[in-house]
Design a protein around this motif. Structure first.
Motif, mmCIF file in Angstrom:
data_model
loop_
_atom_site.group_PDB
_atom_site.id
_atom_site.type_symbol
_atom_site.label_atom_id
_atom_site.label_comp_id
_atom_site.label_asym_id
_atom_site.label_seq_id
_atom_site.Cartn_x
_atom_site.Cartn_y
_atom_site.Cartn_z
ATOM 1 N N LEU A 242 71.181 75.771 85.402
ATOM 2 C CA LEU A 242 71.105 76.883 84.430
ATOM 3 C C LEU A 242 72.471 77.098 83.778
ATOM 4 O O LEU A 242 72.568 77.301 82.560
ATOM 5 C CB LEU A 242 70.677 78.190 85.114
ATOM 6 N N GLU A 243 73.526 77.083 84.592
ATOM 7 C CA GLU A 243 74.887 77.270 84.054
ATOM 8 C C GLU A 243 75.228 76.183 83.048
ATOM 9 O O GLU A 243 75.823 76.456 82.000
ATOM 10 C CB GLU A 243 75.938 77.277 85.180
ATOM 11 N N LYS A 244 74.852 74.925 83.355
ATOM 12 C CA LYS A 244 75.119 73.819 82.428
ATOM 13 C C LYS A 244 74.430 74.062 81.090
ATOM 14 O O LYS A 244 74.924 73.653 80.052
ATOM 15 C CB LYS A 244 74.637 72.492 83.033
ATOM 16 N N GLY A 245 73.278 74.732 81.148
ATOM 17 C CA GLY A 245 72.551 75.048 79.908
ATOM 18 C C GLY A 245 72.990 76.369 79.293
ATOM 19 O O GLY A 245 72.328 76.896 78.398
ATOM 20 N N ARG A 248 73.346 82.226 81.011
ATOM 21 C CA ARG A 248 73.841 83.612 80.906
ATOM 22 C C ARG A 248 74.408 83.872 79.516
ATOM 23 O O ARG A 248 74.176 84.932 78.921
ATOM 24 C CB ARG A 248 74.931 83.878 81.952
ATOM 25 N N ASP A 249 75.178 82.894 79.038
ATOM 26 C CA ASP A 249 75.770 83.013 77.708
ATOM 27 C C ASP A 249 74.670 83.216 76.645
ATOM 28 O O ASP A 249 74.766 84.083 75.769
ATOM 29 C CB ASP A 249 76.544 81.716 77.430
ATOM 30 N N SER A 250 73.584 82.443 76.766
ATOM 31 C CA SER A 250 72.475 82.539 75.793
ATOM 32 C C SER A 250 71.825 83.917 75.847
ATOM 33 O O SER A 250 71.491 84.497 74.804
ATOM 34 C CB SER A 250 71.388 81.510 76.094
ATOM 35 N N VAL A 251 71.646 84.452 77.060
ATOM 36 C CA VAL A 251 70.955 85.746 77.181
ATOM 37 C C VAL A 251 71.841 86.860 76.612
ATOM 38 O O VAL A 251 71.362 87.733 75.864
ATOM 39 C CB VAL A 251 70.569 86.030 78.657
ATOM 40 N N ILE A 252 73.143 86.805 76.948
ATOM 41 C CA ILE A 252 74.057 87.836 76.415
ATOM 42 C C ILE A 252 74.074 87.760 74.882
ATOM 43 O O ILE A 252 73.992 88.779 74.185
ATOM 44 C CB ILE A 252 75.479 87.656 77.006
ATOM 45 N N ASN A 253 74.125 86.529 74.372
ATOM 46 C CA ASN A 253 74.094 86.345 72.911
ATOM 47 C C ASN A 253 72.823 86.882 72.284
ATOM 48 O O ASN A 253 72.849 87.443 71.182
ATOM 49 C CB ASN A 253 74.175 84.854 72.556
#
Ligand SMILES: NC(=O)c1ccc[n+]([C@@H]2O[C@H](COP(=O)([O-])OP(=O)(O)OC[C@H]3O[C@@H](n4cnc5c(N)ncnc54)[C@H](OP(=O)(O)O)[C@@H]3O)[C@@H](O)[C@H]2O)c1
Length: 267
Positions: A242-245, A248-253
Motif C-alpha cells: 500500500l505504501e509503495k502505491g 495514504r498520500d492519495s487519500v489525504i490528497n
C-alpha cells in the motif's frame, strides 16, 4: 402549527422524514411537507402519514422549523417567493450542498436564524456523518434541539461554517472513496481466487468491523493496525505494498482536492 416543515421531498427530504419519525422521536402529525410534484407529495403522505401540500408558502406559514431540501440550482426560485413569510421566530435549515448561510440570508433579505447541515448518503439509512453550522442568531437551547433532531440521521459534528468545505471533502465525498476502496479490496480477492460475491462480502464486513472496532475501543487507528501487524507476517507485506502505491498520500490528497473543489463551487 407544525414543528417541522420540509420543502422538497426527494431522496434527502424523504430520508429526513423517515429519520425524524423512526429515530428522532417526532410524531408524523408534527411534520408538514411540500414538493413541486403533487404525486410525490401524495406518495410521502401515504407512506409516512405526515401532512402534505403543494404550497411551499403553507409549509413556511405553518411551521416553526423549515428545512429546505431542494437541489442547489432550485434555491433561488424556491426561496425568493417565500421571503415575506420568514421572521426571527422561525428557523430555516438548509441541507443544500455548497450553499453558504450568507447567500440564504441574502435571498430572504432578512436577519433570520439559519442553520446549514451537510449530511452524507449513509444518512439515508440513519448511519450518516453530518456536519452542522449554526449562525450567531441561534441560541444554545435551539442548537440542542436541532442537534437532537439530526442525530436521527447519524453522527453529528458541529463546525464553524468556514470548515464546511472540509466536511464536504471528507464525509460528504467520503462514501465514494470508501465504495472505491471496498470494490478494490474485493477485486484483490477475485485476483487471488475468490468469487466477487465472496470477496465483496468479506470486504464489506472487514470495513464495517474495522470501523466499529475504532469506534467501540476508542483506540487510535495506528495502535489497532500495529496489533495485527506481526513481524515478517502477511499484514506488513500488504501494508508495504500500500505504501509503495502511495495509499495514504492519495487519500489525504483526495480530501484536500475535494475540499478545494467545494470551496470553488460555493463561490
Ligand atoms: N442525497 C444526498 O445524499 C445529499 C447529501 C448532502 C446534501 N444533499 C442536498 O440535499 C438537497 C436535496 O437533494 P436530493 O438528493 O434529495 O435531491 P432531489 O431528489 O432532486 O430532491 C429535491 C426535490 O425537491 C423538489 N423541488 C424542486 N423545486 C422545488 C420547489 N420550488 N418547491 C418544492 N419542491 C421542489 C424536486 O422536484 P423535481 O424533481 O420535480 O425537480 C425534488 O423532488 C440538495 O441540495 C443536496 O445538495 C443531498
Amino acid at each position: 402549527m407544525f414543528k417541522i416543515g420540509i420543502i422538497g421531498c426527494g431522496n434527502m427530504g424523504e430520508a429526513l422524514i423517515k429519520g425524524f419519525i423512526e429515530k428522532g422521536g417526532i410524531n408524523s402529525t408534527d411534520i408538514i411537507v411540500s414538493d413541486i410534484d403533487s404525486e410525490r407529495v401524495k406518495q410521502i403522505v401515504n407512506r409516512y402519514n405526515v401532512a402534505g401540500t403543494e404550497s411551499n408558502r403553507k409549509v413556511v406559514e405553518l411551521s416553526q422549523i423549515i428545512i429546505l431540501s431542494v437541489k442547489p440550482k432550485d434555491l433561488e426560485s424556491t426561496l425568493a417567493p417565500l421571503k415575506d413569510l420568514f421572521n426571527d421566530r422561525k428557523i430555516l435549515i438548509s441541507v443544500l450542498a455548497g450553499v453558504k448561510i450568507d447567500r440564504i440570508k441574502m435571498i430572504t433579505g432578512k436577519k433570520i436564524p439559519v442553520v446549514r447541515v451537510m449530511p452524507n448518503t449513509p444518512a439515508l439509512i440513519g448511519e450518516g456523518a453530518v456536519g452542522i453550522s449554526f449562525d450567531s442568531l441561534i441560541d444554545e437551547e435551539k442548537k440542542d434541539q436541532i442537534i437532537n433532531l439530526f442525530s436521527s440521521m447519524g453522527l453529528i459534528v458541529v463546525v464553524d461554517e468556514s470548515l464546511m468545505d472540509a466536511v464536504t471533502g471528507l464525509s460528504g465525498s467520503g462514501p465514494a472513496y470508501v465504495f472505491t476502496f471496498i470494490d478494490a479490496l474485493a477485486q484483490g480477492g477475485v485476483k487471488c481466487g475468490l468469487t466477487y460475491k465472496e470477496a465483496l462480502d468479506l470486504a464489506v464486513q472487514t470495513v464495517i468491523g474495522s470501523a466499529m472496532l475504532i469506534k467501540e475501543t476508542g483506540e487510535h487507528p495506528s495502535v489497532l493496525r500495529d496489533r495485527v501487524t506481526s513481524p515478517g507476517g502477511t499484514t506488513i507485506y500488504g501494508l508495504h505494498a500500500l505504501e509503495k502505491g502511495s495509499f495514504r498520500d492519495s487519500v489525504i490528497n483526495a480530501v484536500e482536492t475535494a475540499t478545494k473543489r467545494s470551496k470553488e463551487l460555493s463561490k
